[in-house]
Scaffold this motif. Structure first.
Motif, PDB file in Angstrom:
ATOM      1  N   ALA A  82      -4.092  -3.666  -8.504  1.00  0.00           N
ATOM      2  CA  ALA A  82      -4.541  -3.888  -9.883  1.00  0.00           C
ATOM      3  C   ALA A  82      -5.412  -2.731 -10.363  1.00  0.00           C
ATOM      4  CB  ALA A  82      -5.290  -5.211  -9.983  1.00  0.00           C
ATOM      5  N   ALA A  83      -6.269  -2.218  -9.490  1.00  0.00           N
ATOM      6  CA  ALA A  83      -7.144  -1.109  -9.861  1.00  0.00           C
ATOM      7  C   ALA A  83      -6.347   0.152 -10.193  1.00  0.00           C
ATOM      8  CB  ALA A  83      -8.151  -0.820  -8.741  1.00  0.00           C
ATOM      9  N   GLN A  84      -5.156   0.256  -9.598  1.00  0.00           N
ATOM     10  CA  GLN A  84      -4.293   1.406  -9.873  1.00  0.00           C
ATOM     11  C   GLN A  84      -3.197   1.052 -10.879  1.00  0.00           C
ATOM     12  OE1 GLN A  84      -3.109   3.849  -6.571  1.00  0.00           O
ATOM     13  NE2 GLN A  84      -4.929   3.316  -5.399  1.00  0.00           N
ATOM     14  N   ASN A  85      -3.358  -0.095 -11.530  1.00  0.00           N
ATOM     15  CA  ASN A  85      -2.442  -0.545 -12.586  1.00  0.00           C
ATOM     16  C   ASN A  85      -1.018  -0.785 -12.109  1.00  0.00           C
ATOM     17  OD1 ASN A  85      -4.469  -0.543 -14.579  1.00  0.00           O
ATOM     18  ND2 ASN A  85      -4.234   1.673 -14.793  1.00  0.00           N
ATOM     19  N   TYR A  86      -0.907  -1.458 -10.969  1.00  0.00           N
ATOM     20  CA  TYR A  86       0.406  -1.864 -10.468  1.00  0.00           C
ATOM     21  C   TYR A  86       0.412  -3.363 -10.245  1.00  0.00           C
ATOM     22  CZ  TYR A  86       2.238   2.797  -9.701  1.00  0.00           C
ATOM     23  OH  TYR A  86       2.711   4.061  -9.876  1.00  0.00           O
TER      24      TYR A  86
ATOM     25  N   ALA B 158       8.990  -3.867  -0.814  1.00  0.00           N
ATOM     26  CA  ALA B 158       8.295  -4.307  -2.025  1.00  0.00           C
ATOM     27  C   ALA B 158       8.625  -3.368  -3.171  1.00  0.00           C
ATOM     28  CB  ALA B 158       6.787  -4.316  -1.800  1.00  0.00           C
ATOM     29  N   ARG B 159       8.780  -3.960  -4.349  1.00  0.00           N
ATOM     30  CA  ARG B 159       8.942  -3.154  -5.561  1.00  0.00           C
ATOM     31  C   ARG B 159       7.792  -3.516  -6.489  1.00  0.00           C
ATOM     32  NH1 ARG B 159      11.213  -2.757 -10.684  1.00  0.00           N
ATOM     33  NH2 ARG B 159      12.061  -4.849 -10.787  1.00  0.00           N
ATOM     34  N   LEU B 160       7.103  -2.484  -6.941  1.00  0.00           N
ATOM     35  CA  LEU B 160       5.977  -2.647  -7.840  1.00  0.00           C
ATOM     36  C   LEU B 160       6.308  -2.021  -9.172  1.00  0.00           C
ATOM     37  CD1 LEU B 160       4.821  -2.966  -4.964  1.00  0.00           C
ATOM     38  CD2 LEU B 160       2.768  -1.845  -5.753  1.00  0.00           C
ATOM     39  N   GLU B 161       5.615  -2.463 -10.188  1.00  0.00           N
ATOM     40  CA  GLU B 161       5.782  -1.891 -11.514  1.00  0.00           C
ATOM     41  C   GLU B 161       4.415  -1.469 -12.027  1.00  0.00           C
ATOM     42  OE1 GLU B 161       6.617  -4.191 -15.339  1.00  0.00           O
ATOM     43  OE2 GLU B 161       8.568  -3.349 -14.779  1.00  0.00           O
ATOM     44  N   GLU B 162       4.356  -0.268 -12.577  1.00  0.00           N
ATOM     45  CA  GLU B 162       3.117   0.204 -13.182  1.00  0.00           C
ATOM     46  C   GLU B 162       2.890  -0.567 -14.471  1.00  0.00           C
ATOM     47  OE1 GLU B 162       0.939   4.426 -13.889  1.00  0.00           O
ATOM     48  OE2 GLU B 162       3.038   4.298 -14.449  1.00  0.00           O
ATOM     49  N   THR B 163       1.660  -1.042 -14.640  1.00  0.00           N
ATOM     50  CA  THR B 163       1.353  -1.846 -15.818  1.00  0.00           C
ATOM     51  C   THR B 163       0.672  -1.035 -16.911  1.00  0.00           C
ATOM     52  OG1 THR B 163      -0.813  -2.507 -14.970  1.00  0.00           O
ATOM     53  CG2 THR B 163       1.080  -3.929 -14.434  1.00  0.00           C
ATOM     54  N   SER B 164       0.289   0.199 -16.623  1.00  0.00           N
ATOM     55  CA  SER B 164      -0.412   1.063 -17.583  1.00  0.00           C
ATOM     56  C   SER B 164      -1.633   0.369 -18.162  1.00  0.00           C
ATOM     57  CB  SER B 164       0.527   1.500 -18.718  1.00  0.00           C
ATOM     58  OG  SER B 164       1.623   2.172 -18.179  1.00  0.00           O
ATOM     59  N   GLY B 165      -2.244  -0.488 -17.351  1.00  0.00           N
ATOM     60  CA  GLY B 165      -3.445  -1.169 -17.775  1.00  0.00           C
ATOM     61  C   GLY B 165      -3.199  -2.329 -18.734  1.00  0.00           C
TER      62      GLY B 165
ATOM     63  N   LEU C 192       0.827  -1.208   0.000  1.00  0.00           N
ATOM     64  CA  LEU C 192       0.000   0.000   0.000  1.00  0.00           C
ATOM     65  C   LEU C 192       0.862   1.260   0.000  1.00  0.00           C
ATOM     66  CD1 LEU C 192      -2.709  -1.186   2.545  1.00  0.00           C
ATOM     67  CD2 LEU C 192      -3.086  -0.700   0.102  1.00  0.00           C
ATOM     68  N   GLY C 193       1.926   1.254   0.778  1.00  0.00           N
ATOM     69  CA  GLY C 193       2.813   2.411   0.842  1.00  0.00           C
ATOM     70  C   GLY C 193       3.485   2.707  -0.490  1.00  0.00           C
ATOM     71  N   ALA C 194       3.794   1.663  -1.242  1.00  0.00           N
ATOM     72  CA  ALA C 194       4.459   1.845  -2.534  1.00  0.00           C
ATOM     73  C   ALA C 194       3.606   2.662  -3.503  1.00  0.00           C
ATOM     74  CB  ALA C 194       4.812   0.494  -3.153  1.00  0.00           C
ATOM     75  N   ILE C 195       2.284   2.567  -3.372  1.00  0.00           N
ATOM     76  CA  ILE C 195       1.411   3.316  -4.284  1.00  0.00           C
ATOM     77  C   ILE C 195       0.776   4.531  -3.616  1.00  0.00           C
ATOM     78  CG2 ILE C 195       0.971   1.343  -5.788  1.00  0.00           C
ATOM     79  CD1 ILE C 195      -1.804   1.085  -4.400  1.00  0.00           C
ATOM     80  N   GLY C 196       1.306   4.889  -2.443  1.00  0.00           N
ATOM     81  CA  GLY C 196       0.840   6.097  -1.774  1.00  0.00           C
ATOM     82  C   GLY C 196      -0.500   5.959  -1.073  1.00  0.00           C
ATOM     83  N   GLU C 197      -0.917   4.720  -0.826  1.00  0.00           N
ATOM     84  CA  GLU C 197      -2.175   4.473  -0.108  1.00  0.00           C
ATOM     85  C   GLU C 197      -1.928   4.507   1.394  1.00  0.00           C
ATOM     86  OE1 GLU C 197      -5.499   3.642  -0.702  1.00  0.00           O
ATOM     87  OE2 GLU C 197      -5.248   4.177  -2.816  1.00  0.00           O
ATOM     88  N   ARG C 198      -2.996   4.692   2.150  1.00  0.00           N
ATOM     89  CA  ARG C 198      -2.907   4.608   3.602  1.00  0.00           C
ATOM     90  C   ARG C 198      -2.719   3.162   4.023  1.00  0.00           C
ATOM     91  NH1 ARG C 198      -7.254   8.346   6.364  1.00  0.00           N
ATOM     92  NH2 ARG C 198      -6.009   7.709   8.154  1.00  0.00           N
ATOM     93  N   ASP C 199      -2.346   2.952   5.274  1.00  0.00           N
ATOM     94  CA  ASP C 199      -2.001   1.613   5.765  1.00  0.00           C
ATOM     95  C   ASP C 199      -3.214   0.704   5.960  1.00  0.00           C
ATOM     96  OD1 ASP C 199      -3.193   2.402   8.165  1.00  0.00           O
ATOM     97  OD2 ASP C 199      -1.302   2.636   9.218  1.00  0.00           O
ATOM     98  N   ILE C 200      -2.934  -0.559   6.352  1.00  0.00           N
ATOM     99  CA  ILE C 200      -4.027  -1.512   6.496  1.00  0.00           C
ATOM    100  C   ILE C 200      -4.976  -1.148   7.634  1.00  0.00           C
ATOM    101  CG2 ILE C 200      -2.788  -3.412   5.402  1.00  0.00           C
ATOM    102  CD1 ILE C 200      -2.460  -4.678   8.178  1.00  0.00           C
ATOM    103  N   GLY C 201      -4.502  -0.388   8.607  1.00  0.00           N
ATOM    104  CA  GLY C 201      -5.391   0.078   9.676  1.00  0.00           C
ATOM    105  C   GLY C 201      -6.501   0.966   9.134  1.00  0.00           C
TER     106      GLY C 201
END
Length: 178
Positions: free
Chosen positions: A98-102, A165-172, A62-71
């Motif tokens: 997935a909804a944010q294309n990562y 974690a390392r994520l990659e943007e999938t651009s859909g 969640l942090g990798a995509i700038g989302e708030r934590d699981i709490g």
């Protein structure tokens, strides 16, 4: 050149997250780590199954995509998720990604506790974690260590987990590993 990985990554957008979680041991609970029940005299306290490893991984993702934590996403005030499997939490976090294309490119986590020794369990944990967000097992790293009896971690009062974690943007677009 080899320093920049396969050519398919030349235009890829990566995101990196770091997670952290800690839970105290509690009598009368199962100990679940990475979705695997570990034989031990005590589990850890929590609203869900209290899987410290999966919680920390969820926060890293969640942090990798700038989302708030699981709490924020799974508050301990929500009775509808009391006792929820942390693998279900990871699955839902995977839906957010997935909804944010990562997509998850790599996970690496360290468990820290004086006990129990997790012996042969890391392979089963890696398999459960990899299956949940749709990640191949060879892209999940897991280590376990103690704190050599030092400080609060060394008192054997609980467990800690620290993943990256390392994520990659999938651009859909569906992505294929090279």
């Amino acid at each position: 050149d080899g320093l920049h990985g396969p050519s398919s990554y030349a235009n890829a957008v990566s995101a990196v997250g770091i997670g952290y979680d800690a839970h105290r041991f509690k009598e009368g609970r199962k100990l679940v780590l990475g979705g695997v029940e570990i034989p031990h005299g005590r589990g850890v306290a929590g609203h869900s199954d209290a899987d410290v490893l999966s919680h920390a991984i969820a926060d890293a993702l969640l942090g990798a995509i700038g989302e708030r934590d699981i709490g924020h996403h799974f508050p301990n005030t929500d009775e509808s998720i009391r006792g929820i499997s942390s693998l279900e939490i990871l699955r839902r976090v995977g839906e957010i990604l997935a909804a944010q294309n990562y997509r998850v490119e790599n996970l690496d986590a360290t468990l820290i506790a004086e006990a129990p020794m997790i012996g042969p369990q890391p392979e089963a944990m890696r398999g459960q974690i990899a299956a949940t967000p749709g990640l191949e097992m060879n892209y999940v790293g897991l280590q376990a260590t103690t704190n050599e009896g030092m400080g609060p971690i060394g008192t054997a009062g609980g467990m800690w987990a620290m993943p990256g974690a390392r994520l990659e943007e999938t651009s859909g677009q569906p992505s294929v590993r090279q």
